[in-house]
Enzyme design. Structure first.
Site, PDB file in Angstrom:
ATOM      1  N   ASN A 190      29.576  32.397  37.642  1.00 39.56           N
ATOM      2  CA  ASN A 190      30.858  33.076  37.894  1.00 39.56           C
ATOM      3  C   ASN A 190      30.818  34.576  37.612  1.00 39.56           C
ATOM      4  O   ASN A 190      31.550  35.349  38.209  1.00 39.56           O
ATOM      5  CB  ASN A 190      32.002  32.403  37.132  1.00 39.56           C
ATOM      6  CG  ASN A 190      31.784  32.359  35.642  1.00 39.56           C
ATOM      7  OD1 ASN A 190      30.652  32.426  35.149  1.00 39.56           O
ATOM      8  ND2 ASN A 190      32.859  32.246  34.882  1.00 39.56           N
ATOM      9  N   GLU A 208      29.044  29.615  24.571  1.00 38.28           N
ATOM     10  CA  GLU A 208      30.333  30.046  25.103  1.00 38.28           C
ATOM     11  C   GLU A 208      30.700  29.020  26.162  1.00 38.28           C
ATOM     12  O   GLU A 208      30.139  29.013  27.268  1.00 38.28           O
ATOM     13  CB  GLU A 208      30.209  31.458  25.679  1.00 38.28           C
ATOM     14  CG  GLU A 208      31.553  32.145  25.895  1.00 38.28           C
ATOM     15  CD  GLU A 208      32.122  31.893  27.278  1.00 38.28           C
ATOM     16  OE1 GLU A 208      33.016  31.012  27.367  1.00 38.28           O
ATOM     17  OE2 GLU A 208      31.696  32.541  28.229  1.00 38.28           O
ATOM     18  N   CYS A 239      36.267  31.502  32.487  1.00 40.04           N
ATOM     19  CA  CYS A 239      36.493  30.607  31.347  1.00 40.04           C
ATOM     20  C   CYS A 239      37.733  30.971  30.547  1.00 40.04           C
ATOM     21  O   CYS A 239      38.328  30.112  29.887  1.00 40.04           O
ATOM     22  CB  CYS A 239      35.260  30.588  30.442  1.00 40.04           C
ATOM     23  SG  CYS A 239      34.736  32.214  29.904  1.00 40.04           S
ATOM     24  N   GLU A 289      29.813  36.916  21.326  1.00 42.89           N
ATOM     25  CA  GLU A 289      29.130  37.915  22.132  1.00 42.89           C
ATOM     26  C   GLU A 289      29.988  39.166  22.142  1.00 42.89           C
ATOM     27  O   GLU A 289      31.216  39.085  22.129  1.00 42.89           O
ATOM     28  CB  GLU A 289      28.905  37.404  23.564  1.00 42.89           C
ATOM     29  CG  GLU A 289      27.957  36.225  23.621  1.00 42.89           C
ATOM     30  CD  GLU A 289      27.700  35.720  25.021  1.00 42.89           C
ATOM     31  OE1 GLU A 289      26.591  35.215  25.275  1.00 42.89           O
ATOM     32  OE2 GLU A 289      28.604  35.828  25.874  1.00 42.89           O
TER      33      GLU A 289
END
Length: 473
Positions: free
Chosen positions: A144, A242, A276, A453
């Site tokens: 994505n 993640e 997400c 992150e």
């Protein structure tokens, strides 16, 4: 092509890469597998013996050179993203700039890896903590955000002194190849970065089972993340995950309604909802729900659907047919449970191709027993739920499984502060539909992942602490 120990390779095993807007073949790439992944791990292991001992300034210089090369290729990189991912070209350009920004940020952070001197409990001892790179890192990235997810992982790893074996998604390998061309041209030492493109299970198994891989970082679904964690347990790797999200978007009756509608458009329909942290459940206070849904539907109807390369396109295709079928299923289920389709709800017939398009969709009267209330949508559907008061919406918004991102719109400062504390998510946007910045930690809680992150927090994921006690005698 794949890239191991500073060399490009091709194989007899090929895979076509298709444009999801037209289903036309963009390119044909070479795949690799188990043996090539082993070679990449060995190359990274050998390179770490030198790279891990370089100074922060040296590592910084290499990263800055990659930044320079990528800046020269912004248009080319954006075109590749749009062709293989489908997102509108302006969004692809923003992704390229974001990807470059991660490299730029960590080029600076490479020079700022500090240790600690501890107060001693003994007069004849000196105590300190030093931070050193973890070692070889396996990185698995999604489709994505095919460029920025790569640099978000590689940049802090290299800045910390780690070496990397990266596996991109098979749907979007061309972006990875282009960014590795920049690493190659920047003359990053052989073996420091390695690219393996091939079957996820085969390559993933080698990364998780190898004792030489000391860290695994993954962005993707919760189910796959759990499997990778289980497979990594035998070698006790450091992991950062993640994973999936199911973001609530809460609008109180005192909110700026137009601002809240604009926020949903950005959070829900950008990248066709394939993000997400994208809004999944829109909770609107009862007194304003109908007005909000109508305003949202009106704005959604203005969005242009089409090929991301076409000027003015707002919403591109979904990544594949499976995603399209999921959208159809969620809308059908919602309607069976008495939801009202205020706008959209159908597969979009694109006149210039057979791509995977779904109309931006607004549903009213959504309820907690619908599929869409618990399944991550990953598509352009905005279901509007209603609530009576703050206590009720907090209880319903706090998903028992997911905890990545949440949004709240209110003009009440006290309420905003309470929601910040009560919502069980790793990222909170108060009147802000785009809370992600490079210097901040990105990551979820509960089954939405572990580790962060971004910023100094992302760097720490690639370091390990070593305590040293020196007896003065």
């Amino acid at each position: 092509m794949y890239y191991i120990n500073g060399e490009w390779y091709e194989s007899d095993q090929k895979e076509q890469v298709k444009n999801p807007a037209t289903l036309e073949v963009i390119d044909t790439i070479s795949l690799c597998g188990k043996e090539e992944t082993k070679q990449a791990i060995e190359a990274a292991k050998e390179a770490f013996q030198t790279w891990g001992k370089t100074t922060g300034n040296e590592r910084s210089a290499y990263l800055f050179e990659v930044v320079r090369l990528m800046k020269e290729r912004i248009e080319e990189l954006a075109q590749i993203i749009t062709l293989e991912n489908g997102k509108p070209l302006p969004d692809a350009k923003r992704e390229v700039l974001g990807a470059i920004s991660y490299l730029d940020w960590y080029a600076e952070e490479a020079k700022r890896i500090y240790g600690d001197v501890l107060p001693s409990s003994h007069k004849d001892k000196q105590l300190m903590v030093i931070r050193q790179p973890v070692g070889v890192c396996g990185a698995i990235t999604p489709w994505n955000f095919p460029l920025s997810m790569i640099t978000r992982k590689i940049a802090p790893a290299l800045a910390a002194g780690c070496t990397v074996v990266l596996k991109p998604a098979l749907e979007t390998p061309l972006s990875a190849i282009k960014v590795f061309e920049c690493f190659h041209e920047a003359k990053v030492p052989k073996g420091v970065v390695n690219l393996v493109i091939g079957p996820a299970e085969e390559i993933g198994k080698e990364l998780t089972s190898s004792p030489d891989v000391r860290k695994l970082t993954f962005t993707g679904s919760t189910a796959i993340g759990k499997k990778l964690m289980r497979d990594s347990a035998d070698t006790m790797k450091k992991v950062s995950m993640e994973l999936g999200g199911h973001a609530p978007y809460i609008v109180f009756e005192d909110a700026d309604l137009d601002l809240a509608v604009e926020g949903v458009l950005l959070s829900k329909f950008k990248n066709s909802g394939q993000t997400c942290i994208s809004t999944n459940r829109v909770y609107v206070q009862e007194s304003i729900a109908d007005e909000f849904a109508q305003k949202l539907a009106e704005q959604a109807s203005k969005l242009k659907i089409g090929d991301g390369l076409e000027k003015g396109t707002d919403v591109g295709p979904l990544i594949n047919e499976k995603s399209l079928e999921k959208m159809k299923s969620q809308v059908e289920d919602a309607v069976k449970h008495d939801a009202k389709v205020v706008h959209g709800g159908n597969v979009y017939k694109y006149e210039k191709g057979n791509g995977y398009f779904f109309e931006p969709t607004v549903l009213l009267h959504a309820t907690d027993d619908m599929q869409i209330a618990t399944e991550e949508t990953f598509g352009p559907i905005a279901p509007v739920f209603t609530f009576k008061d703050e206590d009720e919406v907090v209880e319903r918004a706090n998903h028992k499984t997911y905890g990545l991102a949440a949004y709240c719109y209110t003009k009440n400062l006290g309420r905003g502060m309470r929601m910040m504390k009560e919502l069980e998510f790793g990222i909170i946007g108060i009147n802000d539909p785009a809370p992600i910045v490079i210097q901040a930690p990105f990551g979820g809680i509960k089954e939405s992942g572990m580790g962060k992150e971004g910023g100094k927090y992302g760097l720490e994921e690639y370091l390990e602490e070593k305590f040293v006690s020196i007896y003065e005698n």
